[in-house]
Design a protein around this motif. Sequence first.
Motif, PDB file in Angstrom:
ATOM      1  N   ALA A 180      12.526  12.699  -2.465  1.00 21.35           N
ATOM      2  CA  ALA A 180      11.988  13.845  -1.736  1.00 21.35           C
ATOM      3  C   ALA A 180      11.936  15.097  -2.599  1.00 21.35           C
ATOM      4  O   ALA A 180      11.141  16.008  -2.333  1.00 21.35           O
ATOM      5  N   SER A 181      12.764  15.147  -3.637  1.00 18.91           N
ATOM      6  CA  SER A 181      12.820  16.329  -4.504  1.00 18.91           C
ATOM      7  C   SER A 181      11.869  16.242  -5.689  1.00 18.91           C
ATOM      8  O   SER A 181      11.699  17.233  -6.411  1.00 18.91           O
ATOM      9  N   GLU A 182      11.264  15.080  -5.895  1.00 18.66           N
ATOM     10  CA  GLU A 182      10.377  14.907  -7.048  1.00 18.66           C
ATOM     11  C   GLU A 182       8.972  15.427  -6.718  1.00 18.66           C
ATOM     12  O   GLU A 182       8.396  15.038  -5.708  1.00 18.66           O
ATOM     13  N   THR A 183       8.438  16.282  -7.579  1.00 16.01           N
ATOM     14  CA  THR A 183       7.143  16.910  -7.295  1.00 16.01           C
ATOM     15  C   THR A 183       6.077  16.597  -8.338  1.00 16.01           C
ATOM     16  O   THR A 183       4.938  17.015  -8.184  1.00 16.01           O
ATOM     17  N   ARG A 184       6.434  15.868  -9.378  1.00 19.46           N
ATOM     18  CA  ARG A 184       5.445  15.561 -10.415  1.00 19.46           C
ATOM     19  C   ARG A 184       4.640  14.308 -10.058  1.00 19.46           C
ATOM     20  O   ARG A 184       5.099  13.470  -9.268  1.00 19.46           O
ATOM     21  N   PRO A 185       3.444  14.144 -10.626  1.00 21.37           N
ATOM     22  CA  PRO A 185       2.597  12.987 -10.285  1.00 21.37           C
ATOM     23  C   PRO A 185       3.266  11.660 -10.634  1.00 21.37           C
ATOM     24  O   PRO A 185       3.888  11.517 -11.684  1.00 21.37           O
ATOM     25  N   LEU A 186       3.097  10.682  -9.747  1.00 21.73           N
ATOM     26  CA  LEU A 186       3.679   9.356  -9.901  1.00 21.73           C
ATOM     27  C   LEU A 186       2.621   8.302  -9.615  1.00 21.73           C
ATOM     28  O   LEU A 186       1.782   8.488  -8.734  1.00 21.73           O
ATOM     29  N   LEU A 187       2.693   7.186 -10.338  1.00 22.09           N
ATOM     30  CA  LEU A 187       1.859   6.030 -10.031  1.00 22.09           C
ATOM     31  C   LEU A 187       2.733   4.786  -9.985  1.00 22.09           C
ATOM     32  O   LEU A 187       3.459   4.487 -10.937  1.00 22.09           O
ATOM     33  N   PHE A 188       2.672   4.070  -8.867  1.00 24.29           N
ATOM     34  CA  PHE A 188       3.362   2.798  -8.695  1.00 24.29           C
ATOM     35  C   PHE A 188       2.316   1.684  -8.642  1.00 24.29           C
ATOM     36  O   PHE A 188       1.357   1.780  -7.865  1.00 24.29           O
ATOM     37  N   ILE A 189       2.513   0.635  -9.455  1.00 25.08           N
ATOM     38  CA  ILE A 189       1.592  -0.508  -9.448  1.00 25.08           C
ATOM     39  C   ILE A 189       2.406  -1.780  -9.231  1.00 25.08           C
ATOM     40  O   ILE A 189       3.242  -2.148 -10.065  1.00 25.08           O
ATOM     41  N   SER A 190       2.175  -2.450  -8.111  1.00 30.59           N
ATOM     42  CA  SER A 190       2.911  -3.672  -7.789  1.00 30.59           C
ATOM     43  C   SER A 190       1.962  -4.777  -7.335  1.00 30.59           C
ATOM     44  O   SER A 190       0.805  -4.510  -6.981  1.00 30.59           O
ATOM     45  N   GLY A 191       2.467  -6.007  -7.336  1.00 29.95           N
ATOM     46  CA  GLY A 191       1.697  -7.137  -6.864  1.00 29.95           C
ATOM     47  C   GLY A 191       1.852  -7.346  -5.368  1.00 29.95           C
ATOM     48  O   GLY A 191       2.897  -7.017  -4.793  1.00 29.95           O
ATOM     49  N   ASP A 192       0.842  -7.905  -4.748  1.00 31.00           N
ATOM     50  CA  ASP A 192       0.898  -8.089  -3.296  1.00 31.00           C
ATOM     51  C   ASP A 192       1.840  -9.201  -2.869  1.00 31.00           C
ATOM     52  O   ASP A 192       2.160  -9.326  -1.681  1.00 31.00           O
ATOM     53  N   GLN A 193       2.335 -10.007  -3.844  1.00 27.80           N
ATOM     54  CA  GLN A 193       3.280 -11.077  -3.535  1.00 27.80           C
ATOM     55  C   GLN A 193       4.613 -10.889  -4.269  1.00 27.80           C
ATOM     56  O   GLN A 193       5.344 -11.851  -4.486  1.00 27.80           O
ATOM     57  N   ASP A 194       4.924  -9.663  -4.623  1.00 30.66           N
ATOM     58  CA  ASP A 194       6.149  -9.376  -5.363  1.00 30.66           C
ATOM     59  C   ASP A 194       7.362  -9.490  -4.440  1.00 30.66           C
ATOM     60  O   ASP A 194       7.486  -8.720  -3.486  1.00 30.66           O
ATOM     61  N   PRO A 195       8.286 -10.424  -4.715  1.00 23.94           N
ATOM     62  CA  PRO A 195       9.454 -10.581  -3.838  1.00 23.94           C
ATOM     63  C   PRO A 195      10.441  -9.424  -3.934  1.00 23.94           C
ATOM     64  O   PRO A 195      11.344  -9.313  -3.098  1.00 23.94           O
ATOM     65  N   LEU A 196      10.289  -8.560  -4.928  1.00 26.45           N
ATOM     66  CA  LEU A 196      11.195  -7.432  -5.109  1.00 26.45           C
ATOM     67  C   LEU A 196      10.583  -6.105  -4.671  1.00 26.45           C
ATOM     68  O   LEU A 196      11.230  -5.063  -4.839  1.00 26.45           O
ATOM     69  N   CYS A 197       9.390  -6.157  -4.125  1.00 23.20           N
ATOM     70  CA  CYS A 197       8.792  -4.908  -3.643  1.00 23.20           C
ATOM     71  C   CYS A 197       7.651  -5.213  -2.687  1.00 23.20           C
ATOM     72  O   CYS A 197       6.504  -5.349  -3.097  1.00 23.20           O
ATOM     73  N   ALA A 198       7.975  -5.299  -1.413  1.00 21.79           N
ATOM     74  CA  ALA A 198       6.941  -5.505  -0.404  1.00 21.79           C
ATOM     75  C   ALA A 198       6.027  -4.280  -0.368  1.00 21.79           C
ATOM     76  O   ALA A 198       6.502  -3.150  -0.470  1.00 21.79           O
ATOM     77  N   PRO A 199       4.715  -4.481  -0.255  1.00 21.43           N
ATOM     78  CA  PRO A 199       3.798  -3.331  -0.235  1.00 21.43           C
ATOM     79  C   PRO A 199       4.180  -2.261   0.770  1.00 21.43           C
ATOM     80  O   PRO A 199       4.108  -1.060   0.473  1.00 21.43           O
ATOM     81  N   ARG A 200       4.629  -2.667   1.953  1.00 25.98           N
ATOM     82  CA  ARG A 200       4.997  -1.675   2.965  1.00 25.98           C
ATOM     83  C   ARG A 200       6.155  -0.806   2.483  1.00 25.98           C
ATOM     84  O   ARG A 200       6.182   0.407   2.727  1.00 25.98           O
ATOM     85  N   ALA A 201       7.112  -1.412   1.785  1.00 29.95           N
ATOM     86  CA  ALA A 201       8.249  -0.653   1.262  1.00 29.95           C
ATOM     87  C   ALA A 201       7.799   0.314   0.167  1.00 29.95           C
ATOM     88  O   ALA A 201       8.298   1.445   0.071  1.00 29.95           O
TER      89      ALA A 201
END
Length: 265
Positions: A180-201
């Motif tokens: 919540a305190s981070e204000t700089r630009p961020l890009l997250f790129i994940s796979g739609d079947q990644d067991p360690l990062c569900a798209p909704r999360a």
Amino acid sequence: MRNLTLRALMTLACAVSVNAFAEKLAVTSARGEKVEVLADFPAGPGPFPTLVLAPGQAYPMTLPILEQTARQLVAQGIAVYRFNWAGSATGPGAGTSSADLVDELQDMHAVLAAAKAAPRVDRDRLFVGGKSLGSMVAWRALAGDKSLKAGLFLTAVCSRRQSGRTAPTYVADKNYPGAASETRPLLFISGDQDPLCAPRALYRLAENSGAPARVAIVGGDHSYGDPGLVGEAAERTRKRNIASVAQLAANFLVEMAGPQASMTH
């Protein structure tokens, strides 16, 4: 035919010029261990906008996701400092991480210091990124250094599937603290079947951030491969997904670098 030959030679020359500016370095972490670094530079004197890119826990700097991302960035005029965790070519402690990622963060700080000291690096346009465990380390480096301009996070670790539960458990608040305190630009790129990062999360993490955060969901698992495929079909799919990741990363960082980023390669 002559035009085709000339075009092929020009393409080859560009590829050679890019590869010729890759440098092998060794830097020393605060705890006295050597960190292997590969610095990829575009042709020319610079200074260049630069990404310091951390590996995965057992995904070293020369594997396709990191290598292809570096290649695409260099082709767009952005230098890349890739590295391996100290003491291991495949991950910290041969597959284990230190408590609170203290050792890994020391490694990244050492590489950042080397990049900042390099005359061909533009210190005013310095970015951090990482894959998986490396994305968690990059997050901490970004939070601790306000001179860094943006963050790139590949295959973030934002959820876990637990036995007996149908919905994954959200863990991004632990792995990427202070969002919540981070204000700089961020890009997250994940796979739609990644067991360690569900798209909704992942979308939840971006939404909870105070930054202008972007999320890109491509095909694939934690290595951007399709677990349902085998053989040549699996390899083609993985290559296609990784190419998409590299292009998305390059587009983002070229935008963050501004109009001075070279587009001549």
